[in-house]
Design a protein around this motif. Structure first.
Motif, short mmCIF file in Angstrom:
data_model
loop_
_atom_site.label_atom_id
_atom_site.label_comp_id
_atom_site.label_asym_id
_atom_site.label_seq_id
_atom_site.Cartn_x
_atom_site.Cartn_y
_atom_site.Cartn_z
N GLY A 152 0.81 -1.21 0.00
CA GLY A 152 0.00 0.00 0.00
C GLY A 152 0.84 1.25 0.00
N SER A 153 0.23 2.37 0.26
CA SER A 153 0.91 3.66 0.20
C SER A 153 1.68 3.93 1.48
CB SER A 153 -0.12 4.78 -0.01
OG SER A 153 -0.94 4.90 1.14
N LYS A 154 2.53 4.96 1.44
CA LYS A 154 3.31 5.33 2.61
C LYS A 154 2.41 5.81 3.76
CE LYS A 154 6.97 7.03 -0.44
NZ LYS A 154 7.70 8.22 -0.90
N GLU A 155 1.24 6.36 3.40
CA GLU A 155 0.34 6.90 4.41
C GLU A 155 -0.47 5.81 5.13
OE1 GLU A 155 0.56 8.02 1.30
OE2 GLU A 155 1.70 9.84 1.75
N ALA A 156 -0.49 4.59 4.58
CA ALA A 156 -1.27 3.52 5.20
C ALA A 156 -0.67 3.13 6.54
CB ALA A 156 -1.31 2.31 4.27
N LYS A 157 -1.51 2.68 7.47
CA LYS A 157 -1.02 2.25 8.77
C LYS A 157 -0.17 0.99 8.60
CE LYS A 157 -4.84 4.15 11.44
NZ LYS A 157 -5.96 3.86 12.40
N PRO A 158 1.11 1.06 8.97
CA PRO A 158 2.03 -0.05 8.67
C PRO A 158 1.68 -1.35 9.38
CG PRO A 158 3.09 1.57 10.10
CD PRO A 158 1.80 2.18 9.64
N GLU A 159 1.13 -1.26 10.60
CA GLU A 159 0.90 -2.49 11.34
C GLU A 159 -0.08 -3.41 10.64
OE1 GLU A 159 -1.69 0.82 13.11
OE2 GLU A 159 0.40 0.54 12.50
N ALA A 160 -0.93 -2.85 9.77
CA ALA A 160 -1.91 -3.68 9.07
C ALA A 160 -1.35 -4.27 7.79
CB ALA A 160 -3.15 -2.85 8.74
N ARG A 161 -0.18 -3.79 7.35
CA ARG A 161 0.33 -4.21 6.06
C ARG A 161 1.79 -4.64 6.10
NH1 ARG A 161 -2.41 0.01 1.72
NH2 ARG A 161 -4.51 -0.07 2.57
N GLU A 162 2.32 -4.94 7.26
CA GLU A 162 3.73 -5.28 7.40
C GLU A 162 3.97 -6.76 7.15
OE1 GLU A 162 5.11 -4.15 11.21
OE2 GLU A 162 5.29 -2.03 10.72
N THR A 163 5.07 -7.07 6.46
CA THR A 163 5.57 -8.43 6.33
C THR A 163 7.05 -8.39 6.70
OG1 THR A 163 4.04 -8.93 4.52
CG2 THR A 163 5.97 -10.36 4.77
N TRP A 164 7.46 -9.25 7.63
CA TRP A 164 8.85 -9.27 8.09
C TRP A 164 9.59 -10.45 7.49
CZ3 TRP A 164 11.22 -5.56 10.99
CH2 TRP A 164 10.41 -4.58 11.56
#
Length: 238
Positions: free
Chosen positions: A194-206
């Protein structure tokens, strides 16, 4: 506007050290002894697994009697110094990789007679081995780009091993080569969809980096996204 970053200077210096070792002018052991660091550290620097700190870079330049200007060829310096002149019309033709870059596709490849695409000169001037790639559809990034959009790639090893904050990169995953915003935290890499403005915790992959070749994982930095090929009417060599 494209600027000359410390990371670019560090990348050029490491490339010069690699060139000297590759051509038999010196060895990793000799470089380590000259610069006062351990041979394993120098080995990791040349492999792109460790950073060359600014203090160490200064020591290497002093020891080898090099200046920053020695790290860039005449054309690169001319391009950089003239970057403000006629930016609206100055463009550079860059080869396009064959195939689509995205989930479910094999890595695009270089071909002997590639399609050429024109990009603004200031964008290409400082990119290391610039290439253009055509994107496949990627539902996770649909708000930023669509199928057929083009991106300019910077293959700088320094910028791949130490990603710029908020930057987008091409990451080689089991699902295919993906364009993602990334950040590195120690021995782990975080991918954001997603975009830089999206909340990262919902879209993070480690992705754990232990035992992985970072340069085989992070393939390139995305210099820009050219949605819908908005510059396709620019003539090559203008």
């Amino acid at each position: 506007m494209q600027v000359l970053l410390i990371a670019h200077i560090q990348e050029r210096l490491v490339e010069e050290l690699r060139r000297r070792v590759r051509n038999g002018e010196t060895t990793e052991r000799a470089l380590a002894k000259l610069t006062g660091i351990s041979q394993p550290h120098m080995h990791n620097v040349l492999k792109g697994q460790r950073l060359l700190s600014s203090e160490l870079a200064d020591a290497v330049l002093t020891t080898l009697q090099l200046s920053v200007l020695d790290l860039f060829d005449r054309q690169q310096m001319t391009t950089f110094l003239n970057r403000q002149a006629n930016l609206e019309v100055r463009v550079v033709a860059i080869p396009v990789l064959e195939g689509l870059l995205g989930p479910g596709y094999p890595l695009p490849r270089q071909v002997l007679a590639p399609e050429m695409y024109t990009v603004p000169g200031e964008q290409a001037a400082l990119a290391t081995q610039p290439m253009v790639a055509r994107l496949a559809a990627d539902p996770a990034m649909a708000e930023l780009f669509g199928e057929g959009d083009l991106i300019l790639l910077d293959q700088s090893e320094t910028l791949r091993t130490s990603p710029q904050p908020q930057g987008y990169y091409v990451v080689n995953t089991p699902a295919g080569a993906l364009v993602r915003a990334i950040r590195r935290e120690g021995e782990a890499l975080c991918l954001w969809s997603g975009s830089k403005e999206a909340k990262p915790e919902a879209r993070e992959t480690w992705i754990p980096l232990a035992g992985l070749d970072v340069l085989g994982l992070v393939l390139a930095r995305v210099v820009w996204l050219n949605q819908r090929r908005r510059w396709s009417d620019l003539p090559a060599g203008a």
